[in-house]
Write a protein that holds these residues in place. Structure first.
Motif, PDB file in Angstrom:
ATOM      1  N   ASN A  96       8.455   5.756  11.288  1.00 29.12           N
ATOM      2  CA  ASN A  96       7.912   4.445  11.664  1.00 29.12           C
ATOM      3  C   ASN A  96       6.926   3.901  10.626  1.00 29.12           C
ATOM      4  O   ASN A  96       6.017   3.139  10.957  1.00 29.12           O
ATOM      5  CB  ASN A  96       7.239   4.524  13.034  1.00 29.12           C
ATOM      6  CG  ASN A  96       6.005   5.424  13.027  1.00 29.12           C
ATOM      7  OD1 ASN A  96       5.864   6.284  12.154  1.00 29.12           O
ATOM      8  ND2 ASN A  96       5.115   5.227  13.982  1.00 29.12           N
ATOM      9  N   PHE A  97       7.111   4.298   9.368  1.00 25.79           N
ATOM     10  CA  PHE A  97       6.219   3.830   8.316  1.00 25.79           C
ATOM     11  C   PHE A  97       6.406   2.327   8.101  1.00 25.79           C
ATOM     12  O   PHE A  97       7.522   1.800   8.193  1.00 25.79           O
ATOM     13  CB  PHE A  97       6.493   4.580   7.009  1.00 25.79           C
ATOM     14  CG  PHE A  97       5.477   4.317   5.935  1.00 25.79           C
ATOM     15  CD1 PHE A  97       4.241   4.937   5.960  1.00 25.79           C
ATOM     16  CD2 PHE A  97       5.747   3.440   4.894  1.00 25.79           C
ATOM     17  CE1 PHE A  97       3.286   4.693   4.983  1.00 25.79           C
ATOM     18  CE2 PHE A  97       4.810   3.190   3.903  1.00 25.79           C
ATOM     19  CZ  PHE A  97       3.580   3.824   3.951  1.00 25.79           C
ATOM     20  N   VAL A  98       5.302   1.633   7.808  1.00 23.98           N
ATOM     21  CA  VAL A  98       5.350   0.184   7.563  1.00 23.98           C
ATOM     22  C   VAL A  98       4.847  -0.090   6.143  1.00 23.98           C
ATOM     23  O   VAL A  98       3.642  -0.088   5.889  1.00 23.98           O
ATOM     24  CB  VAL A  98       4.487  -0.590   8.586  1.00 23.98           C
ATOM     25  CG1 VAL A  98       4.564  -2.093   8.287  1.00 23.98           C
ATOM     26  CG2 VAL A  98       4.930  -0.292  10.004  1.00 23.98           C
ATOM     27  N   PRO A  99       5.761  -0.316   5.192  1.00 22.14           N
ATOM     28  CA  PRO A  99       5.339  -0.605   3.818  1.00 22.14           C
ATOM     29  C   PRO A  99       4.958  -2.071   3.654  1.00 22.14           C
ATOM     30  O   PRO A  99       5.662  -2.973   4.121  1.00 22.14           O
ATOM     31  CB  PRO A  99       6.590  -0.268   2.998  1.00 22.14           C
ATOM     32  CG  PRO A  99       7.728  -0.493   3.939  1.00 22.14           C
ATOM     33  CD  PRO A  99       7.222  -0.208   5.324  1.00 22.14           C
ATOM     34  N   VAL A 100       3.830  -2.311   2.984  1.00 16.96           N
ATOM     35  CA  VAL A 100       3.361  -3.665   2.717  1.00 16.96           C
ATOM     36  C   VAL A 100       2.915  -3.728   1.256  1.00 16.96           C
ATOM     37  O   VAL A 100       2.112  -2.902   0.809  1.00 16.96           O
ATOM     38  CB  VAL A 100       2.187  -4.049   3.635  1.00 16.96           C
ATOM     39  CG1 VAL A 100       1.669  -5.441   3.293  1.00 16.96           C
ATOM     40  CG2 VAL A 100       2.600  -3.972   5.097  1.00 16.96           C
ATOM     41  N   ILE A 101       3.431  -4.700   0.510  1.00 17.93           N
ATOM     42  CA  ILE A 101       3.081  -4.846  -0.894  1.00 17.93           C
ATOM     43  C   ILE A 101       1.576  -5.058  -1.051  1.00 17.93           C
ATOM     44  O   ILE A 101       0.965  -5.845  -0.328  1.00 17.93           O
ATOM     45  CB  ILE A 101       3.841  -6.029  -1.534  1.00 17.93           C
ATOM     46  CG1 ILE A 101       5.347  -5.761  -1.512  1.00 17.93           C
ATOM     47  CG2 ILE A 101       3.367  -6.279  -2.966  1.00 17.93           C
ATOM     48  CD1 ILE A 101       5.784  -4.559  -2.316  1.00 17.93           C
ATOM     49  N   THR A 119      -5.935   8.176  -2.210  1.00 17.31           N
ATOM     50  CA  THR A 119      -5.749   6.779  -1.821  1.00 17.31           C
ATOM     51  C   THR A 119      -5.061   6.024  -2.950  1.00 17.31           C
ATOM     52  O   THR A 119      -5.493   6.104  -4.104  1.00 17.31           O
ATOM     53  CB  THR A 119      -7.098   6.113  -1.494  1.00 17.31           C
ATOM     54  OG1 THR A 119      -7.715   6.811  -0.402  1.00 17.31           O
ATOM     55  CG2 THR A 119      -6.909   4.656  -1.113  1.00 17.31           C
ATOM     56  N   GLU A 120      -3.987   5.293  -2.609  1.00 17.62           N
ATOM     57  CA  GLU A 120      -3.217   4.540  -3.600  1.00 17.62           C
ATOM     58  C   GLU A 120      -2.748   3.219  -2.999  1.00 17.62           C
ATOM     59  O   GLU A 120      -2.675   3.055  -1.774  1.00 17.62           O
ATOM     60  CB  GLU A 120      -2.003   5.346  -4.064  1.00 17.62           C
ATOM     61  CG  GLU A 120      -2.296   6.385  -5.138  1.00 17.62           C
ATOM     62  CD  GLU A 120      -2.601   5.762  -6.485  1.00 17.62           C
ATOM     63  OE1 GLU A 120      -1.735   5.081  -7.049  1.00 17.62           O
ATOM     64  OE2 GLU A 120      -3.722   5.958  -6.976  1.00 17.62           O
ATOM     65  N   LYS A 121      -2.362   2.293  -3.882  1.00 21.50           N
ATOM     66  CA  LYS A 121      -1.818   0.998  -3.476  1.00 21.50           C
ATOM     67  C   LYS A 121      -0.306   1.002  -3.626  1.00 21.50           C
ATOM     68  O   LYS A 121       0.237   1.684  -4.496  1.00 21.50           O
ATOM     69  CB  LYS A 121      -2.437  -0.111  -4.343  1.00 21.50           C
ATOM     70  CG  LYS A 121      -2.072  -1.516  -3.917  1.00 21.50           C
ATOM     71  CD  LYS A 121      -2.815  -2.557  -4.753  1.00 21.50           C
ATOM     72  CE  LYS A 121      -2.206  -2.691  -6.133  1.00 21.50           C
ATOM     73  NZ  LYS A 121      -2.780  -3.829  -6.885  1.00 21.50           N
ATOM     74  N   LEU A 122       0.374   0.244  -2.766  1.00 24.02           N
ATOM     75  CA  LEU A 122       1.825   0.114  -2.871  1.00 24.02           C
ATOM     76  C   LEU A 122       2.135  -1.049  -3.813  1.00 24.02           C
ATOM     77  O   LEU A 122       1.811  -2.197  -3.525  1.00 24.02           O
ATOM     78  CB  LEU A 122       2.445  -0.127  -1.495  1.00 24.02           C
ATOM     79  CG  LEU A 122       3.961   0.072  -1.380  1.00 24.02           C
ATOM     80  CD1 LEU A 122       4.356   0.351   0.075  1.00 24.02           C
ATOM     81  CD2 LEU A 122       4.748  -1.121  -1.899  1.00 24.02           C
ATOM     82  N   TYR A 123       2.769  -0.743  -4.940  1.00 26.88           N
ATOM     83  CA  TYR A 123       2.976  -1.731  -6.000  1.00 26.88           C
ATOM     84  C   TYR A 123       4.317  -2.447  -5.866  1.00 26.88           C
ATOM     85  O   TYR A 123       5.327  -1.840  -5.493  1.00 26.88           O
ATOM     86  CB  TYR A 123       2.904  -1.055  -7.372  1.00 26.88           C
ATOM     87  CG  TYR A 123       1.483  -0.783  -7.811  1.00 26.88           C
ATOM     88  CD1 TYR A 123       0.825  -1.637  -8.691  1.00 26.88           C
ATOM     89  CD2 TYR A 123       0.784   0.318  -7.319  1.00 26.88           C
ATOM     90  CE1 TYR A 123      -0.488  -1.406  -9.071  1.00 26.88           C
ATOM     91  CE2 TYR A 123      -0.526   0.566  -7.697  1.00 26.88           C
ATOM     92  CZ  TYR A 123      -1.155  -0.304  -8.573  1.00 26.88           C
ATOM     93  OH  TYR A 123      -2.457  -0.074  -8.937  1.00 26.88           O
ATOM     94  N   PRO A 124       4.338  -3.768  -6.182  1.00 28.59           N
ATOM     95  CA  PRO A 124       5.594  -4.520  -6.168  1.00 28.59           C
ATOM     96  C   PRO A 124       6.443  -4.179  -7.392  1.00 28.59           C
ATOM     97  O   PRO A 124       5.940  -3.653  -8.392  1.00 28.59           O
ATOM     98  CB  PRO A 124       5.129  -5.977  -6.224  1.00 28.59           C
ATOM     99  CG  PRO A 124       3.821  -5.907  -6.974  1.00 28.59           C
ATOM    100  CD  PRO A 124       3.187  -4.595  -6.559  1.00 28.59           C
ATOM    101  N   THR A 125       7.718  -4.503  -7.295  1.00 27.48           N
ATOM    102  CA  THR A 125       8.657  -4.228  -8.387  1.00 27.48           C
ATOM    103  C   THR A 125       9.551  -5.442  -8.607  1.00 27.48           C
ATOM    104  O   THR A 125      10.063  -6.018  -7.639  1.00 27.48           O
ATOM    105  CB  THR A 125       9.525  -3.002  -8.054  1.00 27.48           C
ATOM    106  OG1 THR A 125       8.694  -1.843  -7.992  1.00 27.48           O
ATOM    107  CG2 THR A 125      10.604  -2.774  -9.108  1.00 27.48           C
ATOM    108  N   PRO A 126       9.768  -5.846  -9.863  1.00 27.67           N
ATOM    109  CA  PRO A 126      10.683  -6.959 -10.126  1.00 27.67           C
ATOM    110  C   PRO A 126      12.124  -6.601  -9.737  1.00 27.67           C
ATOM    111  O   PRO A 126      12.473  -5.423  -9.613  1.00 27.67           O
ATOM    112  CB  PRO A 126      10.572  -7.161 -11.647  1.00 27.67           C
ATOM    113  CG  PRO A 126       9.341  -6.428 -12.053  1.00 27.67           C
ATOM    114  CD  PRO A 126       9.159  -5.321 -11.088  1.00 27.67           C
ATOM    115  N   THR A 127      12.914  -7.631  -9.550  1.00 27.96           N
ATOM    116  CA  THR A 127      14.339  -7.435  -9.255  1.00 27.96           C
ATOM    117  C   THR A 127      15.109  -7.213 -10.560  1.00 27.96           C
ATOM    118  O   THR A 127      14.851  -7.889 -11.563  1.00 27.96           O
ATOM    119  CB  THR A 127      14.911  -8.666  -8.534  1.00 27.96           C
ATOM    120  OG1 THR A 127      14.216  -8.828  -7.293  1.00 27.96           O
ATOM    121  CG2 THR A 127      16.395  -8.515  -8.265  1.00 27.96           C
ATOM    122  N   ILE A 128      16.017  -6.255 -10.557  1.00 24.93           N
ATOM    123  CA  ILE A 128      16.916  -6.078 -11.704  1.00 24.93           C
ATOM    124  C   ILE A 128      17.907  -7.238 -11.678  1.00 24.93           C
ATOM    125  O   ILE A 128      18.726  -7.362 -10.757  1.00 24.93           O
ATOM    126  CB  ILE A 128      17.641  -4.729 -11.639  1.00 24.93           C
ATOM    127  CG1 ILE A 128      16.623  -3.580 -11.715  1.00 24.93           C
ATOM    128  CG2 ILE A 128      18.668  -4.614 -12.771  1.00 24.93           C
ATOM    129  CD1 ILE A 128      17.243  -2.190 -11.575  1.00 24.93           C
TER     130      ILE A 128
END
Length: 270
Positions: A96-101, A119-128
């Protein structure tokens, strides 16, 4: 002289059949925390896994797993995501994890009376965006080269981890890179292998990562590539991750807590 040469060859080949067991020193086992929270674009990202193992000696074929630990992740609103072990596997799963950019998460692992945190931040990734194939001349040999393209965000400094898996090979290739010379422009990663032929399948994976994880992965890749084929080579230093022993900061575990959005693309060589 011929007889002597034959005798020497016989001795050499006979010696190659001997099994050499080197008496190696084995240090105390260290906890290894494999905690990569990866959110595949287009999915909910609700199911995540963290694996706990320990180091062992060189000759052991089985990696020891760690059971009975308490593992959970909290976000900035103190929502708790519990990771429950699949019995006797050392694999701890959350459904039930909820990922948020750009959300900040804290991993807590409790085992053997010791608490480890990071402690870390969830990083965004560009689209290929696309994949292109071309044939290049390398010292008189035609070699297939494949590139995957993506757009860099020009408003910030970005770091990336690229993973390329040729289905014909057992081990993927990894590379950590930044946008220093491509700020705000289209970037690419490429793969080339003289043994590539039509029909081979290549899997590309791209992650946006932190500066600290970028430095960590560059060191890890360098250590992995510096053995020169020598099975007894040793790394220049123990690579320290970001998990902190709350009881004794000097007794740190191995591994890293990392979160990222992920984009993937599969390509078949033409």
């Amino acid at each position: 002289m011929k007889n002597i040469a034959y005798l020497l060859l016989l001795i050499i080949f006979a010696s190659c059949e001997d099994v050499v067991n080197v008496d190696l020193e084995t240090g105390s086992p260290k906890l290894v925390i494999d905690a990569n929270i990866l959110w595949q674009k287009g999915t909910s990202g609700n199911e995540q896994k963290i694996k706990l193992t320990t180091t062992t000696d060189y000759y052991t074929n089985t990696i020891p797993t760690v059971s009975g630990a308490i593992v959970f992740v909290t976000n900035s609103q103190n929502t708790v995501f519990d990771f429950i072990e699949v019995p006797n596997t050392g694999e701890y799963v959350c459904t039930n994890f909820v990922p948020v950019i750009n959300e900040t998460y804290t991993l807590t692992v409790q085992h053997g009376g010791i608490t480890y945190k990071s402690t870390e931040k969830l990083y965004p990734t560009p689209t290929i965006d696309s994949v292109e194939q071309e044939t290049v001349d390398v010292f008189g040999t035609n070699v297939i080269q494949v590139k995957f393209f993506f757009q860099d965000n020009g408003s910030e400094t970005n770091y990336y981890l690229g993973t390329i898996k040729n289905q014909a090979n057992a081990i993927p290739e990894l590379g950590a890179f930044d946008d220093e010379f491509f700020q705000g422009n289209q970037m690419f990663g490429f793969y080339s292998d003289e043994n590539l032929v039509a029909g081979n399948t290549i899997n590309f994976k791209l992650q946006g990562i932190s500066l600290r994880y970028y430095n960590y992965m560059n060191k890890l890749i360098s250590i992995a590539g510096n053995s020169g084929g020598n099975p007894f080579s040793t790394p220049p230093a123990t690579l320290r991750g970001n998990m902190v022993n709350q009881n004794n900061v000097d007794d740190y575990p191995l591994g890293y807590f990392h979160l990222s959005e992920v984009d993937t693309r599969e390509y078949t060589i033409q």
